[in-house]
Write an enzyme that holds these catalytic residues in place. Structure first.
Site, short mmCIF file in Angstrom:
data_model
loop_
_atom_site.label_atom_id
_atom_site.label_comp_id
_atom_site.label_asym_id
_atom_site.label_seq_id
_atom_site.Cartn_x
_atom_site.Cartn_y
_atom_site.Cartn_z
N LEU A 159 0.82 -1.21 0.00
CA LEU A 159 0.00 0.00 0.00
C LEU A 159 0.86 1.26 0.00
O LEU A 159 0.61 2.19 -0.77
CB LEU A 159 -0.93 0.00 1.21
CG LEU A 159 -2.27 -0.70 1.05
CD1 LEU A 159 -2.99 -0.79 2.39
CD2 LEU A 159 -3.13 0.04 0.04
N ARG A 235 -5.06 2.00 10.55
CA ARG A 235 -5.78 1.53 11.72
C ARG A 235 -5.99 2.69 12.69
O ARG A 235 -5.08 3.51 12.90
CB ARG A 235 -5.00 0.41 12.42
CG ARG A 235 -4.96 -0.90 11.66
CD ARG A 235 -6.32 -1.57 11.63
NE ARG A 235 -6.32 -2.85 10.94
CZ ARG A 235 -6.60 -3.00 9.65
NH1 ARG A 235 -6.88 -1.95 8.90
NH2 ARG A 235 -6.61 -4.21 9.09
N GLU A 264 -15.15 0.73 15.94
CA GLU A 264 -15.95 0.81 14.72
C GLU A 264 -17.07 -0.23 14.76
O GLU A 264 -16.79 -1.41 15.03
CB GLU A 264 -15.06 0.59 13.50
CG GLU A 264 -13.97 1.63 13.36
CD GLU A 264 -12.98 1.31 12.26
OE1 GLU A 264 -12.26 2.24 11.83
OE2 GLU A 264 -12.90 0.14 11.83
N HIS A 285 -14.43 4.24 7.25
CA HIS A 285 -13.68 3.00 6.99
C HIS A 285 -14.10 2.35 5.67
O HIS A 285 -14.35 1.15 5.60
CB HIS A 285 -13.85 2.01 8.14
CG HIS A 285 -12.75 0.96 8.17
ND1 HIS A 285 -12.32 0.35 9.32
CD2 HIS A 285 -12.00 0.42 7.17
CE1 HIS A 285 -11.35 -0.52 9.04
NE2 HIS A 285 -11.15 -0.49 7.74
#
Length: 319
Positions: A159, A235, A264, A285
């Site tokens: 990523l 995160r 969450e 998210h």
């Protein structure tokens, strides 16, 4: 064989199809959501279980005598007691790299939203400010270019590298942090303490482990430029929420955009959401949520199941 999906609703209820998975095995039970006290009953007769965020505990496994495979609809497997699974002879697999394009473009979208103030300008147009303007344009929110700015990346896996490539295409200079808590002599990496005061944007792509919890704290935020921006699509626990709110409220940093929180879904009392700060963008998210990303996730679940049935399991988590 029987399969169970515990939280299919976490994948969305749009054009996504589960057919590549549900075409396998003799039967499937597909649950949109599953509470913790429902897990044991729902997996008791299952051979294969798919879960995204629903935890499966040692107790749940001990009551599922037929369970052979847990395939996690995510990369993170912290909701599974992997050691217990190994004790019970249960294979645990996950998904890898399925959401890279989606998360990468979301990260860049957040950076662009911060630099262009696009959300503020859209609100102004809806409120009639452009229509009432004596000039042909509105420029009362400062706009800046990404080109020529420095981007700091914490976490340089798939990523982080993908974000770096897009940032360079925008004309940014990319600087990569050394791994947190480790000495890294790779020439192109710099210590985090050196990186933070130098960059205009800081984006997080590292895992949440004990040494990275609240990595972004009051001390780190004070060392950022007052014109710098923070982006977190990794995160929630990487960022101390109260420290971030204080930094934004005092304009110690210029702004932040986050896609993840410690809890969450958040509660009504979540301070980040209730802060009411114009220099803070919060998305729910969903950086990973492109339809193509979610379909790749389903494809990987199919691969995991087929490989397991063929006695050559893929993407196995053993620690």
């Amino acid at each position: 064989m029987k399969g169970v999906i515990l939280d299919a609703g976490s994948l969305g209820n749009d054009e996504l199809t589960l057919d590549p998975v549900t075409a396998l095995l003799d039967s499937w039970e597909v649950h949109q959501t599953t509470s913790q006290d429902q897990v044991a009953e729902r997996i008791a007769a299952a051979n294969i279980v798919l879960t995204n965020k629903v935890p499966i505990s040692t107790s749940d496994m001990s009551q599922a005598s037929s369970l052979e495979l847990i395939s996690v609809l995510a990369t993170g497997t912290d909701n599974i007691d992997v050691a217990a699974a190994k004790t019970h002879g249960i294979t645990v697999c996950n998904a890898v790299g399925y959401a890279t394009p989606s998360v990468t473009q979301h990260t860049m979208a957040l950076m662009l939203a911060l630099s262009t103030r696009v959300i503020d300008y859209v609100k102004d147009v809806r409120a009639g400010a452009w229509q009432a303007s004596p000039a042909f344009c509105l420029l009362h929110h400062p706009i800046s270019e990404l080109a020529g700015k420095e981007l700091g990346i914490v976490g340089y896996g798939e990523l982080g590298r993908s974000v770096g490539q897009l940032a360079e295409a925008f004309g940014m200079t990319v600087r990569v942090s050394q791994k947190v808590g480790e000495t890294d002599n790779t020439p192109e990496r710099v210590p985090l303490d050196e990186l933070v005061p130098a960059v205009d944007y800081l984006t997080l792509h590292c895992p949440l482990v004990p040494r990275t919890r609240h990595l972004v704290n009051d001390d780190l935020l004070k060392r950022m430029k007052p014109t710098a921006f923070l982006i977190n699509t990794a995160r929630g626990g990487l960022v101390d929420s109260q420290a971030l709110i204080s930094a934004l409220a005092s304009n110690s940093i210029a702004g932040a955009a986050i896609d993840v929180l410690d809890q969450e879904p958040p509660t009504e009392e979540e301070p980040i959401i209730g802060a009411g700060l114009d220099n803070l963008i919060v998305t729910p998210h969903n950086a990973w949520g492109a339809i193509e990303s979610r379909q790749r996730l389903i494809s990987q679940m199919r691969e995991n199941i087929l490989a397991y049935l063929d006695s050559r399991p893929l993407r196995v988590i053993d620690h």
